[in-house]
Enzyme design. Structure first.
Site, PDB file in Angstrom:
ATOM      1  N   HIS A   1       0.872  -1.196  -0.045  1.00  0.00           N
ATOM      2  CA  HIS A   1      -0.108   0.165  -0.031  1.00  0.00           C
ATOM      3  C   HIS A   1       1.020   1.283   0.055  1.00  0.00           C
ATOM      4  CE1 HIS A   1      -2.316  -2.982   2.509  1.00  0.00           C
ATOM      5  NE2 HIS A   1      -3.499  -2.375   1.738  1.00  0.00           N
TER       6      HIS A   1
ATOM      7  N   GLU B   1     -10.852  -6.803  -4.810  1.00  0.00           N
ATOM      8  CA  GLU B   1     -10.915  -7.860  -3.774  1.00  0.00           C
ATOM      9  C   GLU B   1     -12.211  -7.786  -2.893  1.00  0.00           C
ATOM     10  OE1 GLU B   1      -7.114  -7.646  -1.629  1.00  0.00           O
ATOM     11  OE2 GLU B   1      -7.963  -8.445   0.162  1.00  0.00           O
TER      12      GLU B   1
ATOM     13  N   GLU C   1      -9.251 -13.442  -1.867  1.00  0.00           N
ATOM     14  CA  GLU C   1      -8.800 -13.785  -0.718  1.00  0.00           C
ATOM     15  C   GLU C   1      -9.313 -14.879   0.162  1.00  0.00           C
ATOM     16  OE1 GLU C   1      -7.047 -10.463   1.805  1.00  0.00           O
ATOM     17  OE2 GLU C   1      -7.247 -11.722   3.496  1.00  0.00           O
TER      18      GLU C   1
ATOM     19  N   HIS D   1     -11.467 -14.006   3.207  1.00  0.00           N
ATOM     20  CA  HIS D   1     -12.500 -13.191   2.808  1.00  0.00           C
ATOM     21  C   HIS D   1     -13.554 -14.275   2.343  1.00  0.00           C
ATOM     22  CE1 HIS D   1      -9.887  -9.224   1.980  1.00  0.00           C
ATOM     23  NE2 HIS D   1      -9.953  -9.756   3.006  1.00  0.00           N
TER      24      HIS D   1
ATOM     25  N   ASP E   1      -5.001 -13.735  -2.962  1.00  0.00           N
ATOM     26  CA  ASP E   1      -4.365 -13.297  -1.637  1.00  0.00           C
ATOM     27  C   ASP E   1      -4.477 -14.768  -0.828  1.00  0.00           C
ATOM     28  OD1 ASP E   1      -3.758 -10.743  -2.199  1.00  0.00           O
ATOM     29  OD2 ASP E   1      -5.045  -9.714  -0.538  1.00  0.00           O
TER      30      ASP E   1
ATOM     31  N   ASP F   1     -11.127 -11.704  10.372  1.00  0.00           N
ATOM     32  CA  ASP F   1      -9.892 -11.897   8.951  1.00  0.00           C
ATOM     33  C   ASP F   1      -8.659 -12.308   9.724  1.00  0.00           C
ATOM     34  OD1 ASP F   1      -8.880 -11.838   6.673  1.00  0.00           O
ATOM     35  OD2 ASP F   1      -8.922  -9.697   6.239  1.00  0.00           O
TER      36      ASP F   1
ATOM     37  N   ASP G   1      -5.868 -13.803   8.856  1.00  0.00           N
ATOM     38  CA  ASP G   1      -4.729 -13.634   7.950  1.00  0.00           C
ATOM     39  C   ASP G   1      -3.711 -14.564   8.344  1.00  0.00           C
ATOM     40  OD1 ASP G   1      -5.758 -11.679   6.395  1.00  0.00           O
ATOM     41  OD2 ASP G   1      -5.097  -9.995   7.656  1.00  0.00           O
TER      42      ASP G   1
ATOM     43  N   ASP H   1      -0.983 -12.365   1.822  1.00  0.00           N
ATOM     44  CA  ASP H   1      -1.699 -11.568   2.670  1.00  0.00           C
ATOM     45  C   ASP H   1      -1.999 -12.007   4.020  1.00  0.00           C
ATOM     46  OD1 ASP H   1      -2.945  -9.376   3.517  1.00  0.00           O
ATOM     47  OD2 ASP H   1      -4.650  -9.339   2.020  1.00  0.00           O
TER      48      ASP H   1
HETATM   49  C1  XLS Z   1      -7.834  -6.482   4.238  1.00  0.00           C
HETATM   50  C2  XLS Z   1      -7.341  -6.936   3.042  1.00  0.00           C
HETATM   51  C3  XLS Z   1      -6.149  -5.920   2.561  1.00  0.00           C
HETATM   52  C4  XLS Z   1      -5.990  -6.142   0.919  1.00  0.00           C
HETATM   53  C5  XLS Z   1      -5.249  -4.810   0.510  1.00  0.00           C
HETATM   54  O1  XLS Z   1      -8.610  -7.533   4.651  1.00  0.00           O
HETATM   55  O2  XLS Z   1      -7.004  -8.151   2.611  1.00  0.00           O
HETATM   56  O3  XLS Z   1      -4.977  -6.199   2.941  1.00  0.00           O
HETATM   57  O4  XLS Z   1      -5.383  -7.125   0.384  1.00  0.00           O
HETATM   58  O5  XLS Z   1      -5.646  -3.598   0.656  1.00  0.00           O
HETATM   59 NI    NI Z   2      -6.165  -9.083   0.885  1.00  0.00          NI
HETATM   60 NI    NI Z   3      -7.948  -9.334   4.340  1.00  0.00          NI
END
Ligand code: XLS
Ligand code: NI
Ligand code: NI
Length: 515
Positions: A181, A311, A347, A350, A375, A386, A388, A418
């Site tokens: 970012h 996304e 993702e 998500h 992702d 999330d 991650d 991600d």
């Molecule tokens: C957040 C998103 C973010 C995007 C990029 O949940 O996954 O990380 O991938 O802005």
């Molecule tokens: Ni993401």
């Molecule tokens: Ni995410």
């Protein structure tokens, strides 16, 4: 370098005069061995040693402790020229029997699987925000990871040092891509101009450090952290915020293009609502579409040929995000005639938040011609947000790779990690271990898909399941040439149809045998 060497030699001679005098013209019990040497030979030996020392100094210290208090060099500028991960070698493939945590067991970059090198199927990328800005903080607790190169500031010098750490990490891991970012690579500014100038400065260094091989898989604009975005960015109720967000995307797109990025992502973290009572949803969605149209126009204007990716995510931080899942986003793109200009970045975490599996989201994107990037992460079945995490489930990875292989790969997209370390994982080497295991898991998924394809029985099971449509009437239906009257005649002629087994458990058995 030559001037440096001459100066060094001069200094050496000055320093050596008294030493030489002491060794050759003075008697001393401890020097009785040396005294037997011919003075010329000894001087030559010293000179050789001296040359070796100069070589070591000139090529820079091979390692530098990862500790900002003992910076190797460049400390005046606040930059760091030493090694951030001393003791961590370039990660190599050692095969499944290896017990080395710093080696790949399944990912062998140049090995060909299904007609393509593994690295070309997988196109891995390191997410700057998790790997280099992740602190381990959570809503209940303070940061747990103050990496040795961090000085606790968000200064430009710190941003540059972090960028150097990023590229050492990427090079040691052996991947060719990274994602960022705008605001995680460079500090924000008091004004947009200042923020842009900060970004330019860090991007210049990133460009240099990328060399000829490394490129961004994608860049994106961070349109969710700053309080100005509390009502959203492109869907904010404030026109000034809409304009600010547009300027941020404009700049982020320019730098992604400048760095040779292959895609640009829109994740609408705050493009949604908390309650419909105060929200004009139709107007907000129209604004979002206008914003994306403007992004397409600007991309073309600057000659950026990267793919624009949306996304999807159902919620978090908003209660309801507009790009809820792949199907919702596909519908949105179609409504606003944007399908040809965008693809999706799916993702996995998500996907599960929206009540789907990752495989479902990938297949939905794929069959709509929208699968652009993944992702690669996973959530936790017991936690509702999330999280991650790095994907380590081999079954899940195999399903992901089934979609990727069916899609013919992801290029110019790829797999962005991600994913972040758990709050409790605090060693620098954990960053490597996490990525290695994420890469190995997907590599293993790819190998399993190759086994499934070679075996052929899963494809055969699916083929057989639909074979009643591989008939004249089936073909007529699929071609849209069977109306209801015709079908009624057939139904009466055939009588009660025989309905065969779906063979789900057999499908699961075959799938399992490939893992
Ligand atoms: C957040 C998103 C973010 C995007 C990029 O949940 O996954 O990380 O991938 O802005
Ligand atoms: Ni993401
Ligand atoms: Ni995410």
């Amino acid at each position: 370098m030559c001037v440096l060497f001459c100066m060094y030699l001069l200094l050496f001679c000055i320093v050596c005069m008294p030493v030489k005098h002491a060794f050759f013209w003075k008697d001393g019990v401890s020097l009785h061995e040396i005294k037997r040497m011919k003075s010329g030979a000894f001087f030559l030996l010293l000179l050789c040693l001296n040359l070796v020392c100069f070589g070591v100094i000139a090529t820079g210290p091979p390692t530098c402790p990862a500790d900002h208090i003992t910076e190797c060099s460049g400390s005046d500028s606040g930059e760091w020229e030493g090694e951030f991960f001393p003791g961590i070698p370039k990660i190599k493939y050692e095969g499944p029997s290896s017990k080395n945590p710093l080696a790949f067991k399944w990912y062998n970059a140049n090995e060909e699987i299904l007609g393509k090198k593994m690295k070309d199927w997988l196109r891995f990328s390191v997410a700057f925000w998790h790997t280099f800005r992740g602190t381990g903080a959570d809503p209940f607790g303070a940061p747990t990871k103050l990496w040795p190169w961090e000085d606790g500031t968000n200064s430009l010098a710190m941003a540059k040092r972090r960028m150097r750490a990023n590229f050492e990490f990427i090079n040691k891991l052996g991947v060719d891509r990274w994602c960022f970012h705008d605001r995680d690579i460079a500090p924000d500014g008091k004004t947009l101009e200042e923020a842009n100038a900060n970004l330019d400065e860090v991007v210049e260094l990133a460009k240099e450090l990328q060399g000829s091989k490394i490129r961004p898989l994608w860049g994106t604009a961070q349109l969710f952290l700053h309080p100005r975005y509390m009502h959203g960015a492109a869907t904010s109720s404030e026109v000034g915020v809409y304009a600010y967000a547009a300027s941020q995307v404009k700049k982020a797109m320019e730098v992604t293009h400048y760095l040779g990025g292959e895609n640009f992502v829109f994740w609408g973290g705050r493009e949604g609502y908390q309650t419909l009572l105060n929200t004009d949803m139709e107007r907000e969605l129209n604004h979002l579409a206008r914003f994306l149209e403007a992004a397409v126009a600007y991309k073309k204007k600057i000659g950026f040929n990267g793919i624009l990716l949306i996304e999807p995510k159902p919620q978090e931080p908003t209660k309801h995000q507009y790009d809820w899942d792949a199907a919702t986003t596909a519908g949105f793109l179609r409504k606003y005639n944007l399908s040809g200009e965008f693809k999706l970045n799916i993702e996995c975490n998500h996907a599960t938040l929206s009540g789907h599996s990752c495989h479902h989201e990938l297949e939905t994107a794929r069959i709509n011609g929208l699968l652009g990037n993944i992702d690669a992460n996973t959530g936790d079945p017991q936690i509702g947000w999330d999280t991650d995490q790095f994907l380590t489930d081999i079954g899940e990875a195999t399903m992901v790779m089934l979609s990727v292989v069916r899609n013919g790969g992801l290029a110019p997209g790829g797999f962005n990690f991600d994913a972040k370390l758990r709050r409790e994982s605090t060693d620098v080497e954990d960053l490597f271990i996490a990525h290695i295991t994420g890469m190995d898991t997907l590599a293993r998924g790819l190998r399993n898909v190759a086994k499934l394809i070679e075996d052929g029985s899963l494809a055969e099971l699916v083929r057989k399941r639909y074979e009643s449509f591989d008939t004249e009437i089936g073909a007529q239906i699929e071609a849209g040439k069977a109306d209801f009257e015709f079908l009624e005649t057939k139904a009466m002629e055939w009588g009660e149809p025989k309905v065969p087994s779906a063979k789900q458990e057999l499908a699961e058995m075959v799938f399992q045998s490939a893992l």
